[in-house]
Write a protein that holds these residues in place. Structure first.
Motif, PDB file in Angstrom:
ATOM      1  N   ALA A 210     -26.545  27.829  19.649  1.00 12.97           N
ATOM      2  CA  ALA A 210     -27.552  28.857  19.970  1.00 12.97           C
ATOM      3  C   ALA A 210     -27.020  29.815  21.022  1.00 12.97           C
ATOM      4  N   HIS A 211     -26.289  29.283  21.975  1.00 12.41           N
ATOM      5  CA  HIS A 211     -25.741  30.122  23.061  1.00 12.41           C
ATOM      6  C   HIS A 211     -24.696  31.105  22.526  1.00 12.41           C
ATOM      7  N   ALA A 212     -23.988  30.713  21.440  1.00 15.12           N
ATOM      8  CA  ALA A 212     -22.992  31.613  20.847  1.00 15.12           C
ATOM      9  C   ALA A 212     -23.656  32.843  20.240  1.00 15.12           C
ATOM     10  N   LYS A 213     -24.907  32.693  19.813  1.00 14.97           N
ATOM     11  CA  LYS A 213     -25.633  33.805  19.205  1.00 14.97           C
ATOM     12  C   LYS A 213     -26.466  34.572  20.237  1.00 14.97           C
ATOM     13  N   GLN A 214     -27.046  33.817  21.172  1.00 16.39           N
ATOM     14  CA  GLN A 214     -27.914  34.425  22.178  1.00 16.39           C
ATOM     15  C   GLN A 214     -27.680  33.705  23.510  1.00 16.39           C
ATOM     16  N   ARG A 215     -27.277  34.455  24.527  1.00 16.71           N
ATOM     17  CA  ARG A 215     -26.904  33.866  25.797  1.00 16.71           C
ATOM     18  C   ARG A 215     -28.071  33.129  26.463  1.00 16.71           C
ATOM     19  N   LEU A 216     -27.710  31.993  27.084  1.00 19.78           N
ATOM     20  CA  LEU A 216     -28.707  31.225  27.828  1.00 19.78           C
ATOM     21  C   LEU A 216     -29.039  31.959  29.122  1.00 19.78           C
ATOM     22  N   LEU A 217     -30.344  32.099  29.401  1.00 23.16           N
ATOM     23  CA  LEU A 217     -30.799  32.786  30.608  1.00 23.16           C
ATOM     24  C   LEU A 217     -31.503  31.803  31.527  1.00 23.16           C
ATOM     25  N   ILE A 218     -31.146  31.844  32.822  1.00 26.02           N
ATOM     26  CA  ILE A 218     -31.840  31.069  33.845  1.00 26.02           C
ATOM     27  C   ILE A 218     -32.241  32.044  34.943  1.00 26.02           C
TER      28      ILE A 218
END
Length: 294
Positions: A210-218
């Motif tokens: 999922a992170h490869a398609k859409q970056r993880l946000l914190i």
């Protein structure tokens, strides 16, 4: 020479003596003369013999001296030959010892190589074991720290939003969450990485995809998501940086192999590079192709 002349003269005088007369005085006179000449001849002969003996003796003495000198020289030669033989024997012995030493060194090199290979194999197995133990772990880098933060809740909320899952489900899927103390982060005054351990490897893989398609946000900021890779393997991967740079420039997706090397698709063909030598050959081949095109 004078003696020889005297002797010849005496002999000639003897020949010149005529037959004695009847007169007695003439006879006596001639006999005395003959006696004197005989005495002179005797002395001359004796002197000649003495001189011959002396000359002969001198000759033999000189010859004897020469023979003595030759014998001494021969003795020295024999000593030299004896020393030379000892030197040759020592050289042969040294060559034999050197050969034995070389054989021992060769044997030691073989054993050292075996030991090195054994140590390398042990390191590989330990790295694989560590990799297996960390296959459920992700490292999050670039997450800003705040005082009295609830790190677990912050990570759960971000993952739930990325995977479109309920927070309770994500909470159950996570085993441990904590900040990693790092000397580098402390010196550079950077936020410490967050270590996230999942209950199953599948959760880690879903987040990576999922992170490869859409970056993880914190906290509305992108973070870097990393697999937890053993230091031994990370050091090996540094050697492949030239190939990684080339793949990145050419927008080719690649995947790391477990221990060493990487694999990727080029022109619909799967290519695997698992040694530094193979990497150099691959890059040299493509550099030559680029030169030919220009």
């Amino acid at each position: 020479m004078a003696t020889r002349n005297n002797t010849k003269k005496g002999i000639q005088d003897l020949k010149d003596i005529k037959t004695p007369d009847k007169n007695g005085e003439d006879m006596n006179s001639k006999l005395e003369k003959m006696t004197e000449m005989m005495a002179m001849m005797h002395e001359d002969t004796k002197e000649t013999i003495t001189r011959f003996r002396e000359e002969t003796k001198d000759g033999f003495d000189k010859l004897g001296n020469r023979l003595d000198k030759m014998e001494m020289e021969l003795t020295e030669v024999k000593k030299d030959l004896s020393q030379l033989k000892k030197v040759e024997e020592n050289i042969i012995e040294m060559k034999h010892e050197i050969k034995l030493a070389n054989n021992n060194i060769a044997t030691l090199d073989v054993r050292t190589g075996i030991v090195k290979n054994g140590i390398e194999e042990v390191k590989n197995q330990m790295a694989l074991l560590e990799l297996k133990m960390k296959e459920n772990v992700l490292r999050l880098r670039g997450c800003e720290e705040s005082e009295n933060e609830n790190t677990r809740k912050m990570v759960v909320d971000a993952i739930a939003e990325l995977l479109s899952l309920g927070k309770e489900e994500v909470w159950e899927a996570i085993d441990k969450v904590y900040r990693i103390n790092s000397r580098t982060a402390r010196i550079r005054k950077l936020p410490r990485d967050i270590n996230v351990t999942f209950t199953k490897k599948i959760y880690r893989d879903e987040i990576l995809q999922a992170h490869a398609k859409q970056r993880l946000l914190i906290n509305q900021k992108q973070v870097i998501v990393l697999k937890e890779i053993p230091l031994y393997i990370r050091k090996k991967r540094k050697g492949y940086q030239p190939l990684v740079s080339w793949l990145t420039e050419n927008k080719i997706t690649y995947r790391w192999l477990q221990l060493e090397g990487l694999t990727f698709l080029q022109n619909q063909k799967r290519i695997t590079v698992d040694s530094l030598e193979g990497m150099d050959n691959f890059l040299d081949h493509h550099r030559k192709k680029m030169i030919e095109r220009t």
